[in-house]
Scaffold this motif. Structure first.
Motif, short mmCIF file in Angstrom:
data_model
loop_
_atom_site.label_atom_id
_atom_site.label_comp_id
_atom_site.label_asym_id
_atom_site.label_seq_id
_atom_site.Cartn_x
_atom_site.Cartn_y
_atom_site.Cartn_z
N ASP A 110 0.84 -1.19 0.00
CA ASP A 110 0.00 0.00 0.00
C ASP A 110 0.88 1.24 0.00
O ASP A 110 1.49 1.58 1.01
CB ASP A 110 -0.90 -0.02 1.24
CG ASP A 110 -1.93 1.11 1.24
OD1 ASP A 110 -1.84 1.99 0.37
OD2 ASP A 110 -2.81 1.11 2.12
N GLU A 111 0.96 1.89 -1.16
CA GLU A 111 1.75 3.12 -1.30
C GLU A 111 3.18 2.92 -0.78
O GLU A 111 3.73 3.73 -0.04
CB GLU A 111 1.07 4.29 -0.59
CG GLU A 111 -0.31 4.61 -1.17
CD GLU A 111 -0.95 5.82 -0.53
OE1 GLU A 111 -0.23 6.84 -0.35
OE2 GLU A 111 -2.15 5.78 -0.23
N GLY A 112 3.79 1.80 -1.19
CA GLY A 112 5.18 1.53 -0.85
C GLY A 112 5.42 0.96 0.53
O GLY A 112 6.58 0.92 0.98
N PHE A 159 -9.24 -4.47 -2.27
CA PHE A 159 -8.02 -3.81 -1.81
C PHE A 159 -7.26 -3.16 -2.96
O PHE A 159 -6.59 -2.15 -2.79
CB PHE A 159 -7.12 -4.80 -1.07
CG PHE A 159 -7.52 -5.04 0.36
CD1 PHE A 159 -7.57 -4.01 1.28
CD2 PHE A 159 -7.88 -6.31 0.78
CE1 PHE A 159 -7.95 -4.22 2.60
CE2 PHE A 159 -8.26 -6.54 2.10
CZ PHE A 159 -8.30 -5.50 3.00
N LYS A 160 -7.37 -3.72 -4.13
CA LYS A 160 -6.66 -3.16 -5.29
C LYS A 160 -7.20 -1.78 -5.66
O LYS A 160 -6.44 -0.87 -5.97
CB LYS A 160 -6.79 -4.12 -6.48
CG LYS A 160 -6.02 -3.68 -7.72
CD LYS A 160 -6.21 -4.67 -8.86
CE LYS A 160 -5.51 -5.97 -8.58
NZ LYS A 160 -5.56 -6.90 -9.74
N GLY A 195 -8.29 9.23 -5.92
CA GLY A 195 -7.17 9.69 -6.74
C GLY A 195 -5.87 8.98 -6.48
O GLY A 195 -4.81 9.39 -6.98
N LYS A 196 -5.90 7.89 -5.70
CA LYS A 196 -4.69 7.15 -5.38
C LYS A 196 -4.46 6.05 -6.41
O LYS A 196 -5.39 5.62 -7.11
CB LYS A 196 -4.82 6.51 -3.98
CG LYS A 196 -4.93 7.54 -2.86
CD LYS A 196 -3.64 8.32 -2.70
CE LYS A 196 -3.72 9.30 -1.53
NZ LYS A 196 -3.79 8.63 -0.24
N PRO A 197 -3.22 5.55 -6.51
CA PRO A 197 -2.94 4.49 -7.48
C PRO A 197 -3.51 3.14 -7.04
O PRO A 197 -3.87 2.95 -5.88
CB PRO A 197 -1.41 4.46 -7.51
CG PRO A 197 -0.99 4.97 -6.16
CD PRO A 197 -2.01 6.01 -5.80
N VAL A 198 -3.57 2.22 -7.98
CA VAL A 198 -4.00 0.85 -7.70
C VAL A 198 -2.96 0.20 -6.78
O VAL A 198 -1.75 0.35 -6.99
CB VAL A 198 -4.12 0.05 -9.01
CG1 VAL A 198 -4.36 -1.42 -8.74
CG2 VAL A 198 -5.23 0.63 -9.87
#
Length: 296
Positions: free
Chosen positions: A155-157, A197-198, A205-208
Motif C-alpha cells: 500500500d503506497e510503498g 483492496f486493489k 485519486g490514489k494508485p492501484v
C-alpha cells in the motif's frame, strides 16, 4: 475475561471515540488486549490459531474507523483526511467494507523493518484482519477468530498484511480449517477481496494497490509466522527497544512497562472527552457507487 466499550462524542464527527474495557477497567486495544485467546496456542502444525480481534469496522459500512496510535489509551476513532471525515467509497459491486474489518492487538508492523517477503517496510500499524463471518459485531467489540490465511498487500510503498479469519461463533466454524475452505464455502470472496483492496483508494485519486506472491493468499501456517513476527515487533515497541514512531504506549496492565497508567489516570482521559451525543449526518455521497474504468 470480559470485554466491553464506551462511546464518547458524536458519531461520524472528529469528536467520536470508542474506548475499550477489560473486566470493567479501561484499557488500550493496542496494548492491553491479549493477542492469543484463552487456551489457544501459537498455531502449531495441525492446530487452529485462535486470536483476539478488535473490530474497527462492521461489514457494509463506510466510515474508516481505526485504532488511534497517537491518542492515550488508543481509542477507536474515524480517520480524517484533509480536514474531512474519511468514508470509504463504494467500489461496485461492494457497499462499504465486504467483511468485518479490524486488527490484532499486541501486533505491530515496524516501519523500520524491511519485510523479507515483500521487500517493503511495515506500515506502522497493528496487523489488519478481514473477518468473513455473516455475524456483524459493532465497532469496539473484541471477538475470538480462527486464522485461515493471509494476503500480502503493498500500500503506497509499505507492507500491509491482511489476515483472513472467521469468528469462532460462526455456526459453520467447523467447516473452516485453512484458506482453501473459504473458496469452498464462500466462492468468489477471496477474488473479491483482492479486487477490493486493489481499487478502494482509486476513487480518492490514489494508485492501484499492488500485492506480493502474484496476488495469491498464503495459508494458515504462513499467516501464523507473520502473526508471530509482528507480535515480537510489538514486544520490542512496548519495551522501548524500538522507536515508538509516534505511538502512545500508555497501557493499564503491562507490569514491566514504564508507560503503565492507573485507572484514575485512565478515567481522567475519558473525562476529557465530549459526552456521547447524536450522530453527525452522513455525507450525501454515502450511497454513490464508483465504477472501475477498464484498463486500470
Amino acid at each position: 475475561m470480559a470485554f466491553g466499550f464506551e462511546e464518547k462524542g458524536s458519531k461520524f464527527a472528529d469528536s467520536y471515540r470508542i474506548f475499550l474495557t477489560k473486566d470493567g477497567e479501561y484499557v488500550s486495544p493496542f496494548h492491553d488486549i491479549p493477542l492469543f485467546a484463552s487456551g489457544s496456542g501459537a498455531g502449531a502444525v495441525g492446530e487452529p490459531l485462535v486470536l483476539n480481534m478488535v473490530v474497527e469496522v462492521g461489514r457494509y459500512t463506510n466510515a474508516k474507523m481505526e485504532i488511534s496510535k497517537e491518542l492515550k489509551l488508543n481509542p477507536i476513532k474515524q480517520d480524517v483526511k484533509k480536514g474531512k471525515m474519511r468514508f470509504i467509497a463504494n467500489v461496485f459491486p461492494n457497499k462499504g467494507y465486504p467483511w468485518n474489518y479490524g486488527a490484532f492487538p499486541q501486533t505491530w508492523e515496524d516501519p523500520k523493518n524491511v519485510d523479507q517477503h515483500t521487500g517493503f517496510q511495515g506500515d506502522n500499524d497493528p496487523l489488519d484482519v478481514c473477518e468473513i463471518s455473516d455475524i456483524i459485531p459493532p465497532a469496539g467489540t473484541v471477538i475470538q477468530v480462527k486464522v485461515l490465511g493471509i494476503l500480502a498487500m503493498i500500500d503506497e510503498g509499505e507492507t500491509d498484511w491482511k489476515v483472513i479469519a472467521i469468528n469462532m461463533s460462526d455456526p459453520n466454524i467447523s467447516e473452516y480449517s485453512n484458506i482453501q475452505d473459504v473458496e469452498r464455502m464462500k466462492p468468489g470472496l477471496l477474488k473479491r477481496t483482492v479486487e477490493w483492496f486493489k481499487y478502494y483508494k482509486v476513487p480518492d485519486g490514489k494508485p492501484v494497490n499492488k500485492f506480493a506472491f502474484n496476488e495469491e493468499f498464503k495459508d494458515q501456517q504462513f499467516a501464523a509466522q507473520i502473526v508471530k513476527h509482528t507480535h515480537e515487533s510489538w514486544k520490542a515497541l512496548i519495551a522501548k527497544e524500538s522507536d515508538n514512531a509516534g505511538i502512545s504506549l500508555a497501557n493499564a496492565t503491562i507490569q514491566l512497562s514504564s508507560e503503565k497508567i492507573s485507572q484514575d489516570a485512565a478515567k481522567d482521559t475519558l473525562g476529557q472527552q465530549s459526552a456521547l451525543s447524536g450522530s453527525t449526518p452522513l455525507p450525501s455521497t454515502i450511497d454513490t457507487y464508483f465504477y472501475v474504468p477498464n484498463g486500470i
